[in-house]
Design a protein around this motif. Structure first.
Motif, PDB file in Angstrom:
ATOM      1  N   THR A 179       0.836  -1.204   0.000  1.00  0.00           N
ATOM      2  CA  THR A 179       0.000   0.000   0.000  1.00  0.00           C
ATOM      3  C   THR A 179       0.868   1.251   0.000  1.00  0.00           C
ATOM      4  OG1 THR A 179      -1.757  -1.160   1.198  1.00  0.00           O
ATOM      5  CG2 THR A 179      -1.811   1.245   1.237  1.00  0.00           C
ATOM      6  N   ALA A 180       1.936   1.219   0.815  1.00  0.00           N
ATOM      7  CA  ALA A 180       2.857   2.363   0.867  1.00  0.00           C
ATOM      8  C   ALA A 180       3.508   2.595  -0.487  1.00  0.00           C
ATOM      9  CB  ALA A 180       3.922   2.122   1.937  1.00  0.00           C
ATOM     10  N   ASP A 181       3.939   1.525  -1.129  1.00  0.00           N
ATOM     11  CA  ASP A 181       4.582   1.663  -2.439  1.00  0.00           C
ATOM     12  C   ASP A 181       3.636   2.282  -3.458  1.00  0.00           C
ATOM     13  OD1 ASP A 181       6.949   0.637  -1.551  1.00  0.00           O
ATOM     14  OD2 ASP A 181       6.697  -1.354  -2.433  1.00  0.00           O
ATOM     15  N   GLU A 182       2.376   1.858  -3.438  1.00  0.00           N
ATOM     16  CA  GLU A 182       1.392   2.426  -4.365  1.00  0.00           C
ATOM     17  C   GLU A 182       1.193   3.911  -4.085  1.00  0.00           C
ATOM     18  OE1 GLU A 182      -3.323   1.858  -5.648  1.00  0.00           O
ATOM     19  OE2 GLU A 182      -2.336   0.362  -4.385  1.00  0.00           O
ATOM     20  N   ALA A 183       1.123   4.274  -2.816  1.00  0.00           N
ATOM     21  CA  ALA A 183       0.952   5.683  -2.457  1.00  0.00           C
ATOM     22  C   ALA A 183       2.144   6.518  -2.914  1.00  0.00           C
ATOM     23  CB  ALA A 183       0.767   5.814  -0.949  1.00  0.00           C
ATOM     24  N   LEU A 184       3.337   5.960  -2.785  1.00  0.00           N
ATOM     25  CA  LEU A 184       4.546   6.726  -3.074  1.00  0.00           C
ATOM     26  C   LEU A 184       4.745   7.007  -4.559  1.00  0.00           C
ATOM     27  CD1 LEU A 184       7.002   5.152  -0.480  1.00  0.00           C
ATOM     28  CD2 LEU A 184       5.939   7.406  -0.423  1.00  0.00           C
ATOM     29  N   THR A 185       4.006   6.344  -5.432  1.00  0.00           N
ATOM     30  CA  THR A 185       4.084   6.693  -6.851  1.00  0.00           C
ATOM     31  C   THR A 185       3.552   8.097  -7.093  1.00  0.00           C
ATOM     32  OG1 THR A 185       1.890   5.737  -7.319  1.00  0.00           O
ATOM     33  CG2 THR A 185       3.811   4.268  -7.515  1.00  0.00           C
ATOM     34  N   GLN A 186       2.808   8.636  -6.111  1.00  0.00           N
ATOM     35  CA  GLN A 186       2.242   9.981  -6.234  1.00  0.00           C
ATOM     36  C   GLN A 186       2.928  10.992  -5.314  1.00  0.00           C
ATOM     37  OE1 GLN A 186      -2.197   9.841  -6.067  1.00  0.00           O
ATOM     38  NE2 GLN A 186      -1.920   7.641  -5.775  1.00  0.00           N
ATOM     39  N   CYS A 187       4.028  10.583  -4.673  1.00  0.00           N
ATOM     40  CA  CYS A 187       4.662  11.429  -3.657  1.00  0.00           C
ATOM     41  C   CYS A 187       6.147  11.622  -3.965  1.00  0.00           C
ATOM     42  CB  CYS A 187       4.479  10.814  -2.272  1.00  0.00           C
ATOM     43  SG  CYS A 187       2.760  10.483  -1.834  1.00  0.00           S
ATOM     44  N   PRO A 188       6.480  12.497  -4.880  1.00  0.00           N
ATOM     45  CA  PRO A 188       7.876  12.667  -5.291  1.00  0.00           C
ATOM     46  C   PRO A 188       8.782  13.263  -4.223  1.00  0.00           C
ATOM     47  CG  PRO A 188       6.480  14.355  -6.286  1.00  0.00           C
ATOM     48  CD  PRO A 188       5.560  13.377  -5.639  1.00  0.00           C
ATOM     49  N   THR A 189       8.213  13.871  -3.180  1.00  0.00           N
ATOM     50  CA  THR A 189       9.061  14.483  -2.152  1.00  0.00           C
ATOM     51  C   THR A 189       9.666  13.449  -1.212  1.00  0.00           C
ATOM     52  OG1 THR A 189       7.196  14.841  -0.645  1.00  0.00           O
ATOM     53  CG2 THR A 189       7.724  16.624  -2.194  1.00  0.00           C
ATOM     54  N   VAL A 190       9.079  12.245  -1.148  1.00  0.00           N
ATOM     55  CA  VAL A 190       9.582  11.209  -0.236  1.00  0.00           C
ATOM     56  C   VAL A 190      10.861  10.608  -0.806  1.00  0.00           C
ATOM     57  CG1 VAL A 190       9.115   8.990   0.869  1.00  0.00           C
ATOM     58  CG2 VAL A 190       7.303  10.699   0.681  1.00  0.00           C
ATOM     59  N   GLN A 191      11.955  10.797  -0.080  1.00  0.00           N
ATOM     60  CA  GLN A 191      13.259  10.337  -0.538  1.00  0.00           C
ATOM     61  C   GLN A 191      13.678   9.007   0.074  1.00  0.00           C
ATOM     62  OE1 GLN A 191      15.920  13.547   0.448  1.00  0.00           O
ATOM     63  NE2 GLN A 191      14.587  15.095  -0.487  1.00  0.00           N
ATOM     64  N   HIS A 192      13.184   8.714   1.266  1.00  0.00           N
ATOM     65  CA  HIS A 192      13.581   7.499   1.974  1.00  0.00           C
ATOM     66  C   HIS A 192      12.359   6.822   2.586  1.00  0.00           C
ATOM     67  CE1 HIS A 192      17.817   8.680   1.716  1.00  0.00           C
ATOM     68  NE2 HIS A 192      17.455   9.886   2.123  1.00  0.00           N
ATOM     69  N   VAL A 193      12.430   5.492   2.667  1.00  0.00           N
ATOM     70  CA  VAL A 193      11.395   4.703   3.332  1.00  0.00           C
ATOM     71  C   VAL A 193      12.078   3.782   4.330  1.00  0.00           C
ATOM     72  CG1 VAL A 193       9.530   3.030   3.067  1.00  0.00           C
ATOM     73  CG2 VAL A 193       9.897   4.781   1.312  1.00  0.00           C
ATOM     74  N   LEU A 194      11.700   3.913   5.575  1.00  0.00           N
ATOM     75  CA  LEU A 194      12.238   3.081   6.651  1.00  0.00           C
ATOM     76  C   LEU A 194      11.197   1.998   6.942  1.00  0.00           C
ATOM     77  CD1 LEU A 194      14.858   3.225   8.327  1.00  0.00           C
ATOM     78  CD2 LEU A 194      13.558   4.406  10.098  1.00  0.00           C
ATOM     79  N   VAL A 195      11.616   0.730   6.833  1.00  0.00           N
ATOM     80  CA  VAL A 195      10.674  -0.383   6.918  1.00  0.00           C
ATOM     81  C   VAL A 195      10.949  -1.231   8.156  1.00  0.00           C
ATOM     82  CG1 VAL A 195       9.645  -2.346   5.717  1.00  0.00           C
ATOM     83  CG2 VAL A 195      10.594  -0.436   4.398  1.00  0.00           C
ATOM     84  N   TYR A 196       9.956  -1.315   9.043  1.00  0.00           N
ATOM     85  CA  TYR A 196      10.078  -2.169  10.217  1.00  0.00           C
ATOM     86  C   TYR A 196       9.680  -3.594   9.846  1.00  0.00           C
ATOM     87  CZ  TYR A 196       8.924  -4.374  14.643  1.00  0.00           C
ATOM     88  OH  TYR A 196       8.843  -5.251  15.690  1.00  0.00           O
ATOM     89  N   ARG A 197      10.524  -4.549  10.195  1.00  0.00           N
ATOM     90  CA  ARG A 197      10.242  -5.955   9.890  1.00  0.00           C
ATOM     91  C   ARG A 197       9.338  -6.527  10.969  1.00  0.00           C
ATOM     92  NH1 ARG A 197      15.364  -9.259   8.516  1.00  0.00           N
ATOM     93  NH2 ARG A 197      14.975  -8.428   6.428  1.00  0.00           N
ATOM     94  N   ARG A 198       8.049  -6.534  10.714  1.00  0.00           N
ATOM     95  CA  ARG A 198       7.059  -7.019  11.681  1.00  0.00           C
ATOM     96  C   ARG A 198       6.769  -8.497  11.492  1.00  0.00           C
ATOM     97  NH1 ARG A 198       4.503  -8.997  14.948  1.00  0.00           N
ATOM     98  NH2 ARG A 198       2.479  -8.447  15.844  1.00  0.00           N
TER      99      ARG A 198
END
Length: 241
Positions: A179-198
């Motif tokens: 879901t985050a990846d799909e959202a980020l296709t519309q968010c060019p300002t986001v440079q980094h994604v920190l992913v918690y391994r749940r």
């Protein structure tokens, strides 16, 4: 009486709000010079002018300094029955490490960070880490769809998003990273994604943008001084989804 207290809070806000601050035990990194500045009119008040504090310092450092470091700060139970307890000292350690990691990734005072995490200790850790360095967090409810997440990240021009590989809700896996990846296709300002391994599941990965939470904090210091921000700074406003 309650009615008398309410009336005095209106007639004498200096007395009332000084009492509230004392009763709550709020710690100011820079003392305020007054309670209320309404020189611009009642629609534009400035509360506690001159005062600087940090939400993270009040939640963590103040309790550790008071000798409550070994007391439970977070008691959590997941959908799958897993439980965890973090003391104030342990929570402070984890918050400081994430805060330092955020700085390493270029997040500075005033920057915006999206938090798209399930209900977990990491959601609290991430929130406290963001405000510790004077940045501003934008919460995204873990049940949101991609468009709802995207609109929030777009509105604040977030530079970084903190999310997870997934989580369980009512026995079902919620694929929050997708879901985050799909959202980020519309968010060019986001440079980094920190992913918690749940969950430890296989997830899509964008090299150069995505980074595992545990890798980012592994070598970080557990000491990160809180940034003193003005009392009306947006990072001190708490939002709930």
């Amino acid at each position: 009486t309650l009615a008398e207290l309410q009336r005095r809070s209106i007639d004498d806000p200096e007395w009332y709000w000084n009492g509230v601050v004392k009763d709550l035990g709020l710690r100011w990194l820079t003392p305020y010079t007054g309670v209320l500045d309404d020189a611009r009119g009642p629609a534009w008040p400035r509360w506690f002018p001159g005062g600087r504090l940090n939400f993270s310092d009040n939640c963590l450092d103040r309790n550790v300094d008071a000798g409550r470091g070994r007391k439970a700060a977070i008691v959590w139970e997941g959908d799958d029955g897993q439980t965890r307890t973090l003391t104030y000292a342990e929570l402070a350690r984890d918050v400081n490490r994430v805060a330092t990691a955020l700085r390493t990734l270029g997040i500075a005072e005033g920057d915006r960070v999206g938090i798209f995490l399930p209900m977990s200790p990491e959601a609290a850790i991430a929130t406290l880490a963001v405000v510790r360095i004077g940045a501003i967090y934008t919460p995204c409810f873990s049940g949101f769809g991609a468009q709802a997440v995207a609109s929030r990240l777009q509105d604040c021009e977030a530079k970084l998003l903190i999310t997870a590989d997934g989580f369980q809700r009512r026995g079902q896996i919620v694929r929050v990273k997708e879901t985050a990846d799909e959202a980020l296709t519309q968010c060019p300002t986001v440079q980094h994604v920190l992913v918690y391994r749940r969950l430890g599941r296989e997830i899509p990965w964008t090299s150069g943008r995505d980074r595992w939470w545990h890798d980012a904090v592994a070598e970080q210091s557990d000491r990160c001084a809180p940034v003193a921000v003005e009392s009306d700074h947006p990072c001190l406003i708490i939002y709930t989804s």
